[in-house]
Design a protein around this motif. Structure first.
Motif, PDB file in Angstrom:
ATOM      1  N   LYS A   1       0.967  -1.174  -0.130  1.00  0.00           N
ATOM      2  CA  LYS A   1       0.062  -0.090   0.159  1.00  0.00           C
ATOM      3  C   LYS A   1       0.915   1.334   0.000  1.00  0.00           C
ATOM      4  O   LYS A   1       0.646   2.218  -0.484  1.00  0.00           O
ATOM      5  N   GLY A   2       2.283   1.207   0.592  1.00  0.00           N
ATOM      6  CA  GLY A   2       3.243   2.245   0.428  1.00  0.00           C
ATOM      7  C   GLY A   2       3.916   2.222  -0.715  1.00  0.00           C
ATOM      8  O   GLY A   2       3.359   1.727  -1.783  1.00  0.00           O
ATOM      9  N   SER A   3       5.348   2.450  -0.602  1.00  0.00           N
ATOM     10  CA  SER A   3       5.844   2.465  -1.975  1.00  0.00           C
ATOM     11  C   SER A   3       7.454   1.864  -1.631  1.00  0.00           C
ATOM     12  O   SER A   3       7.852   1.795  -0.660  1.00  0.00           O
ATOM     13  N   LEU A   4       7.961   1.560  -2.644  1.00  0.00           N
ATOM     14  CA  LEU A   4       9.362   1.147  -2.737  1.00  0.00           C
ATOM     15  C   LEU A   4      10.134   2.172  -3.512  1.00  0.00           C
ATOM     16  O   LEU A   4       9.813   2.373  -4.661  1.00  0.00           O
ATOM     17  N   LEU A   5      11.319   2.568  -2.981  1.00  0.00           N
ATOM     18  CA  LEU A   5      12.153   3.605  -3.477  1.00  0.00           C
ATOM     19  C   LEU A   5      13.224   3.051  -3.827  1.00  0.00           C
ATOM     20  O   LEU A   5      13.962   2.692  -3.082  1.00  0.00           O
ATOM     21  N   HIS A   6      13.874   3.637  -5.074  1.00  0.00           N
ATOM     22  CA  HIS A   6      15.117   3.380  -5.545  1.00  0.00           C
ATOM     23  C   HIS A   6      15.972   5.049  -5.155  1.00  0.00           C
ATOM     24  O   HIS A   6      15.332   5.778  -5.141  1.00  0.00           O
ATOM     25  N   PRO A   7      17.365   4.730  -5.010  1.00  0.00           N
ATOM     26  CA  PRO A   7      17.889   5.847  -4.879  1.00  0.00           C
ATOM     27  C   PRO A   7      17.580   7.127  -5.715  1.00  0.00           C
ATOM     28  O   PRO A   7      17.747   8.550  -4.969  1.00  0.00           O
ATOM     29  N   ASN A   8      17.196   6.920  -6.717  1.00  0.00           N
ATOM     30  CA  ASN A   8      16.869   8.373  -7.534  1.00  0.00           C
ATOM     31  C   ASN A   8      15.511   8.654  -7.443  1.00  0.00           C
ATOM     32  O   ASN A   8      15.133   9.747  -8.222  1.00  0.00           O
ATOM     33  N   ASP A   9      14.706   7.867  -6.746  1.00  0.00           N
ATOM     34  CA  ASP A   9      13.109   8.055  -6.873  1.00  0.00           C
ATOM     35  C   ASP A   9      12.733   9.373  -5.898  1.00  0.00           C
ATOM     36  O   ASP A   9      13.654   9.650  -5.027  1.00  0.00           O
ATOM     37  N   GLU A  10      11.835  10.059  -6.109  1.00  0.00           N
ATOM     38  CA  GLU A  10      11.440  11.023  -5.216  1.00  0.00           C
ATOM     39  C   GLU A  10      11.037  10.792  -3.694  1.00  0.00           C
ATOM     40  O   GLU A  10      10.408   9.658  -3.737  1.00  0.00           O
ATOM     41  N   GLY A  11      11.587  11.352  -2.810  1.00  0.00           N
ATOM     42  CA  GLY A  11      11.192  10.991  -1.433  1.00  0.00           C
ATOM     43  C   GLY A  11      12.355  10.124  -0.702  1.00  0.00           C
ATOM     44  O   GLY A  11      12.708  10.265   0.488  1.00  0.00           O
ATOM     45  N   PHE A  12      13.330   9.622  -1.517  1.00  0.00           N
ATOM     46  CA  PHE A  12      14.473   8.749  -1.082  1.00  0.00           C
ATOM     47  C   PHE A  12      15.403   9.793  -0.218  1.00  0.00           C
ATOM     48  O   PHE A  12      15.948   9.224   0.812  1.00  0.00           O
ATOM     49  N   ALA A  13      15.553  10.866  -0.846  1.00  0.00           N
ATOM     50  CA  ALA A  13      16.535  11.588  -0.142  1.00  0.00           C
ATOM     51  C   ALA A  13      16.102  12.031   1.444  1.00  0.00           C
ATOM     52  O   ALA A  13      16.776  12.211   2.264  1.00  0.00           O
ATOM     53  N   ASP A  14      14.682  12.340   1.280  1.00  0.00           N
ATOM     54  CA  ASP A  14      14.127  12.553   2.836  1.00  0.00           C
ATOM     55  C   ASP A  14      14.289  11.690   3.833  1.00  0.00           C
ATOM     56  O   ASP A  14      14.664  11.918   4.932  1.00  0.00           O
ATOM     57  N   VAL A  15      14.052  10.321   3.140  1.00  0.00           N
ATOM     58  CA  VAL A  15      14.319   9.319   4.228  1.00  0.00           C
ATOM     59  C   VAL A  15      15.755   9.026   4.844  1.00  0.00           C
ATOM     60  O   VAL A  15      16.003   8.726   5.962  1.00  0.00           O
ATOM     61  N   THR A  16      16.583   9.337   3.891  1.00  0.00           N
ATOM     62  CA  THR A  16      17.956   9.140   4.288  1.00  0.00           C
ATOM     63  C   THR A  16      18.831  10.316   5.166  1.00  0.00           C
ATOM     64  O   THR A  16      19.814  10.289   5.464  1.00  0.00           O
TER      65      THR A  16
END
Ligand SMILES: Cc1cc2nc3c(=O)[nH]c(=O)nc-3n(C[C@H](O)[C@H](O)[C@H](O)COP(=O)(O)OP(=O)(O)OC[C@H]3O[C@@H](n4cnc5c(N)ncnc54)[C@H](O)[C@@H]3O)c2cc1C
Length: 474
Positions: free
Chosen positions: A29-44
């Protein structure tokens, strides 16, 4: 389709087929992000800007089933998993370097049952989320001093704050959890259900699974309390330390104090002439009646000639956010901590001598008063232990990412800590450990409770799937 290289559980690298990652993504229901995906940088991006880990994949969970799917995936593919709550752990335990990071910030619901005096808290909540919701009913549970901290990490390591002297460690008010264990099962744990697992979760960190809900007992607190900060010039340090000892010797449980030595920040509540000069300050929080607070705080307010006295009647939530601005996200941080059994003259002499060696304007040494009810329970009442702690001493350094002072700051913290450690109980707070601390520090955190923790870990997580934490080993 190309494979993705993901850090393995055994320190190896696994080649994971893109199809399996796509299948995991499709099941969420959520999402799976790869390093260039939007939102990835916020999490890391973590609170401690010193941490430079980069996961291969981020899963942003929205539901318990998302968590189950992720746990099954990492177990079946033998890849490394980290769990991100509020991202405030100073050691950067929220992130896996090269593995999968499970971001819980999308599960941020708070449900207060004022009649039952309980609050149900999602694993992505910050302390501020919970305080805001519970204070609408004049209720609170023991949480920490900075509102952006995650409830999950704080609770699982034990948790303390202004209310600990009245109600104990945060985990003393923990009534129940929902958790996804390494076998992918969703379990409830409380004093009556899976009681061994519940005991371990009350301090044992993220070693036992992914918690998907916390249930805390609530108490009447505020909404108006008496609290704030009072500061004196460093020339008054000896007298203020003595005052602090007298106040903490006799304070009721409604009163918690925190003493700190640092250089004055350029804060509007301090006179401009004092900015940058050494000060000594006491933060107070009195959650009893306003009349009682006036009497209990009189010796502090009457002492010497303070530079500023900001102790006043205020909302409890305002006190819970008062220190937020002192801990901005993305700066570089390095700490060492020790629990203390009391305040001796010898300790004060060491405290002052180490402060004199201070290397940077934003560094500080802090003495948090704990004790009270926390000391009255048995040492094995929850894995957290440390029931002999009267104070937590924390030596803290903060510097800008582009400052060259990092090495000198860390040396200062280590030297001050080595000197102050000999005054300690022998225990330390697992949630304040930095990335460079050896495994024996974790043993020292749990002392007599370690063996039981290791046995429970072996039962619920035999593959050590949950290892990006202060890891418990058998
Ligand atoms: C500015 C600041 C102030 C602080 N003040 C206090 C204080 O007053 N009192 C206090 O007790 N502590 C305090 N701490 C320490 C704090 O408790 C720890 O840093 C804690 O790890 C933060 O939790 P988090 O969820 O933000 O951490 P994260 O970095 O997101 O997670 C840390 C670890 O917690 C575990 N974890 C997180 N979520 C889950 C989950 N859902 N299931 C299982 N495991 C999980 C994982 O092992 C994870 O690696 C403070 C820290 C900071 C930076």
């Amino acid at each position: 389709m190309a494979n993705t290289q993901i850090a393995g559980l055994a320190g190896d690298t696994r080649n994971v087929a893109r199809e399996s990652l796509d299948a995991l993504a499709a099941s969420l229901k959520g999402s799976l992000l790869h390093p260039n995906d939007e939102g990835f940088a916020d999490v890391t991006l973590l609170w401690n800007g010193m941490i430079k880990k980069q996961p291969a994949i981020v899963v942003r969970a929205r539901t318990v089933l998302d968590v189950v799917a992720t746990v099954n995936f990492v177990r079946d593919n033998e890849v490394e998993l980290s769990i991100r709550g509020g991202g405030h752990n100073i050691a950067g335990l929220a992130l896996s370097d090269g593995g999968i990071t499970l971001d819980m910030s999308g599960m941020r619901e708070v449900r207060v049952d004022a009649d039952a005096r309980l609050v149900r808290v999602g694993p992505g909540c910050t302390l501020g989320d919970v305080d805001q919701a519970t204070q609408r009913h004049g209720l609170a549970t023991t949480l920490g001093f900075v509102s952006a901290t995650g409830v999950a990490g704080l609770t699982l390591g034990g948790g303390f704050g202004y209310l600990s002297r009245r109600f104990g460690w945060t985990v003393d008010d923990l009534e129940e959890v929902e958790i996804v264990t390494a076998d992918g099962q969703v379990r409830r744990a409380s004093r009556s259900t899976n009681d061994d697992l519940f005991w371990a979760l009350r301090g044992g960190g993220g070693n036992f699974g992914v918690v998907t809900e916390f249930v805390f007992r609530l108490h009447e607190v505020g909404p108006q309390i008496t609290a704030g900060i009072i500061a004196w010039p460093a020339s008054e340090a000896d007298g203020v330390l003595d005052l602090f000892r007298r106040v903490t010797d006799s304070s009721p449980r409604e009163l918690t104090t925190v003493l700190l030595r640092r250089n004055a920040p350029p804060a509007p509540w301090l006179p401009e002439s004092a900015h940058g000069t050494p000060i000594i300050a006491i933060v107070v929080c009195h959650s009893g009646s306003l009349q009682q607070a006036q009497a209990d705080l009189a010796p502090i307010k009457a002492y010497g000639q303070p530079l500023a006295d900001m102790i006043q009647t205020k909302d409890y939530v305002a006190q819970q956010t008062m220190l937020d601005a002192t801990q901005p996200k993305g700066m570089h941080y390095y700490w060492k901590s020790e629990f203390l059994p009391g305040l001796s003259d010898d300790l004060f002499a060491t405290f002052n001598a180490q402060f004199a060696e201070l290397k940077a304007p934003a560094n500080q040494i802090v003495l948090f008063q704990v004790g009270g009810l926390l000391n009255e329970r048995a040492e094995d009442d929850g894995a957290v232990g440390n029931r002999d702690a009267a104070f937590a001493c924390v030596i803290q350094a903060m510097w800008a990412p582009d400052s060259p002072s990092g090495d000198a700051n860390q040396d200062w913290v280590r030297t001050a800590w080595r000197a102050l450690k000999r005054h300690g109980t022998g225990g330390n707070y697992v949630n304040f450990q930095t990335a460079d601390e050896a495994e024996e520090r974790t043993l020292e955190s749990y002392r007599g409770n370690y063996e039981r923790l290791a046995a429970i870990k072996a039962r619920y997580d035999p593959l050590n799937l949950f290892q990006v934490n202060r890891n418990i080993r058998s």
